[in-house]
Scaffold this motif. Structure first.
Motif, short mmCIF file in Angstrom:
data_model
loop_
_atom_site.label_atom_id
_atom_site.label_comp_id
_atom_site.label_asym_id
_atom_site.label_seq_id
_atom_site.Cartn_x
_atom_site.Cartn_y
_atom_site.Cartn_z
N CYS A 104 -9.46 -2.29 3.33
CA CYS A 104 -8.22 -2.20 3.67
C CYS A 104 -7.85 -0.80 4.02
N VAL A 105 -8.16 0.03 3.16
CA VAL A 105 -7.68 1.74 3.68
C VAL A 105 -8.25 1.98 4.94
N VAL A 106 -9.49 1.48 5.26
CA VAL A 106 -10.16 1.99 6.50
C VAL A 106 -9.22 1.32 7.56
N ALA A 107 -8.89 0.17 7.33
CA ALA A 107 -8.52 -0.77 8.29
C ALA A 107 -6.91 -0.14 8.63
N TYR A 141 -0.91 -3.66 0.55
CA TYR A 141 -1.00 -3.86 -1.02
C TYR A 141 -2.61 -4.01 -1.61
N PHE A 142 -3.42 -4.56 -0.83
CA PHE A 142 -4.88 -4.61 -1.34
C PHE A 142 -5.43 -3.30 -1.33
N SER A 143 -5.02 -2.64 -0.28
CA SER A 143 -5.62 -1.09 -0.48
C SER A 143 -5.38 -0.26 -1.66
N PHE A 144 -4.52 -0.67 -2.80
CA PHE A 144 -4.06 0.05 -3.53
C PHE A 144 -4.81 -0.94 -4.98
N THR A 145 -5.52 -1.82 -4.33
CA THR A 145 -6.03 -2.52 -5.61
C THR A 145 -7.63 -2.50 -5.58
N LYS A 146 -8.41 -3.01 -6.83
CA LYS A 146 -9.68 -3.34 -6.73
C LYS A 146 -9.92 -4.68 -6.85
N TYR A 147 -10.37 -4.98 -5.51
CA TYR A 147 -10.53 -6.77 -4.91
C TYR A 147 -11.89 -6.92 -4.41
N ASP A 148 -12.35 -7.77 -5.15
CA ASP A 148 -13.87 -8.32 -4.33
C ASP A 148 -13.63 -9.64 -3.72
N GLY A 149 -12.68 -10.30 -3.74
CA GLY A 149 -12.44 -11.56 -2.97
C GLY A 149 -12.58 -12.83 -3.88
N PHE A 150 -13.20 -12.36 -5.22
CA PHE A 150 -13.57 -13.40 -6.29
C PHE A 150 -12.82 -13.33 -7.63
N ARG A 151 -12.41 -12.15 -7.98
CA ARG A 151 -11.53 -12.06 -8.98
C ARG A 151 -10.22 -11.41 -8.53
N PRO A 152 -9.03 -11.67 -9.50
CA PRO A 152 -7.76 -11.47 -9.05
C PRO A 152 -7.81 -9.86 -8.83
N ASN A 189 -5.21 -0.17 -8.73
CA ASN A 189 -5.90 0.90 -9.34
C ASN A 189 -5.40 2.27 -8.41
N GLY A 190 -4.09 2.25 -8.15
CA GLY A 190 -3.13 3.44 -7.43
C GLY A 190 -4.04 3.91 -6.17
N LEU A 191 -4.18 5.16 -6.15
CA LEU A 191 -4.74 5.75 -4.90
C LEU A 191 -6.41 6.02 -5.14
N ASP A 192 -7.06 5.23 -5.84
CA ASP A 192 -8.33 5.40 -6.08
C ASP A 192 -9.26 5.09 -4.91
N ASN A 193 -8.93 4.05 -4.10
CA ASN A 193 -9.29 3.78 -2.78
C ASN A 193 -9.21 4.60 -1.80
N TRP A 194 -7.93 5.31 -1.63
CA TRP A 194 -7.70 6.26 -0.62
C TRP A 194 -8.53 7.38 -0.95
#
Length: 293
Positions: free
Chosen positions: A264-267, A21-32, A36-41
């Motif tokens: 999360c993508v790399v993991a 789930y987090f691999s498809f999101t922009k998440y820094d651990g502080f804000r919800p 962002n779709g496939l941007d991280n991938w």
């Protein structure tokens, strides 16, 4: 089965699904997290400069380091099972390096293989042989890590010794009566009997290589002259990204740059590689080990 199911759900299924789930999101651990779709991938596979060097290094270690550890561990096990006097002493000497803490062992090897003051290069130069740069040379850093891994091969030695001692002696005696030589006995009797142990050693070695983190990170830091406390930023992979591995990338991106989506993508890539290698080895175990025909 409820205790196992609860443990599986809490410690494996939930973390894995959360990682997806987090691999498809922009998440820094502080804000919800924000989807962002496939941007991280796309960023990891096309724009992130450390991913492909880490991938190449990790695959190199999986192929070369695991093979060297298995071959050397089996060779030492064979040697000790044939020693008549002092086998216990040699067994202890070969097993002790495995008990050394990873950080301490890595520090010792960086000192021993120091290209300027290390005793290994001093001996090589005295013998008229070329003295590599080891952990300060991008071409020699991974072989140096492999030497470190082979030095601590005591765990595989013990496993192989137990398997070798379990091979029926009657089969060796019958083969000798038929005129089989040492290589024929090893190929047609020893290998088929210990094949499950070899497969176990290779699979667990691949998984450990995929998780290889402490030794290359410490070696790179010490060789680069970076000795700092907690919170200090350090770009892993010295020299020239040659000691960079995928677990280091996960830590660097997730816990130093707080980009959990990319981490999360790399993991997940690391998880997929581990599963693929394990499935391949399980399906090809006959060709990997050979038969007694």
């Amino acid at each position: 089965m409820s205790p196992w199911l609860i443990g599986f759900a809490v410690f494996f299924a939930y973390p894995l699904l959360s990682t997806v789930y987090f691999s498809f999101t922009k998440y820094d651990g502080f804000r919800p997290p924000v989807f962002n779709g496939l941007d991280n991938w796309s960023y990891v596979f096309t724009d992130y400069p450390l991913f492909w060097p880490a991938m190449r290094n990790t695959l190199w270690l999986v192929v070369v380091m695991v093979a060297c550890r298995v071959v050397f561990g089996l060779g030492v096990g064979l040697l000790i099972t044939r020693i008549k006097t002092g086998a216990g002493v040699f067994r202890t000497l070969f097993y002790l390096p495995y008990l050394a803490p990873p950080v301490a062992a890595t520090l010792a090897f960086v000192f021993l293989l120091n290209p300027g003051t290390g005793p290994v290069n001093t001996l090589l130069e005295a013998a008229g042989l070329p003295a590599p740069g080891w952990f300060t040379d991008a071409d020699w850093s991974k072989p140096a890590l492999t030497v470190l891994a082979v030095w601590g091969v005591g765990d595989l030695m013990v496993i192989f010794m137990a398997a070798l001692l379990d091979v029926p002696k009657e089969q060796y005696e019958a083969a000798e009566l038929d005129g089989a030589g040492a290589w024929a006995r090893f190929r047609h009797i020893t290998l088929p009997n210990i094949s499950p142990i070899i497969l176990f050693a290779v699979v667990t070695g691949v998984i450990q290589a995929m998780q290889y983190y402490t030794q290359p990170l410490v070696a790179g830091k010490v060789a680069a002259g970076v000795i700092g406390g907690s919170g200090q930023q350090f770009e892993p992979g010295y020299p020239d990204k040659s000691t960079l591995t995928l677990p280091q990338v996960v830590y660097n991106v997730g816990f130093q740059r707080f980009d959990y989506g990319t981490a999360c993508v790399v993991a997940l890539v690391l998880f997929a590689l581990s599963m693929a290698f394990t499935a391949l080895l399980m399906r090809r175990r006959g060709g990997l080990i050979g038969t007694g025909d």
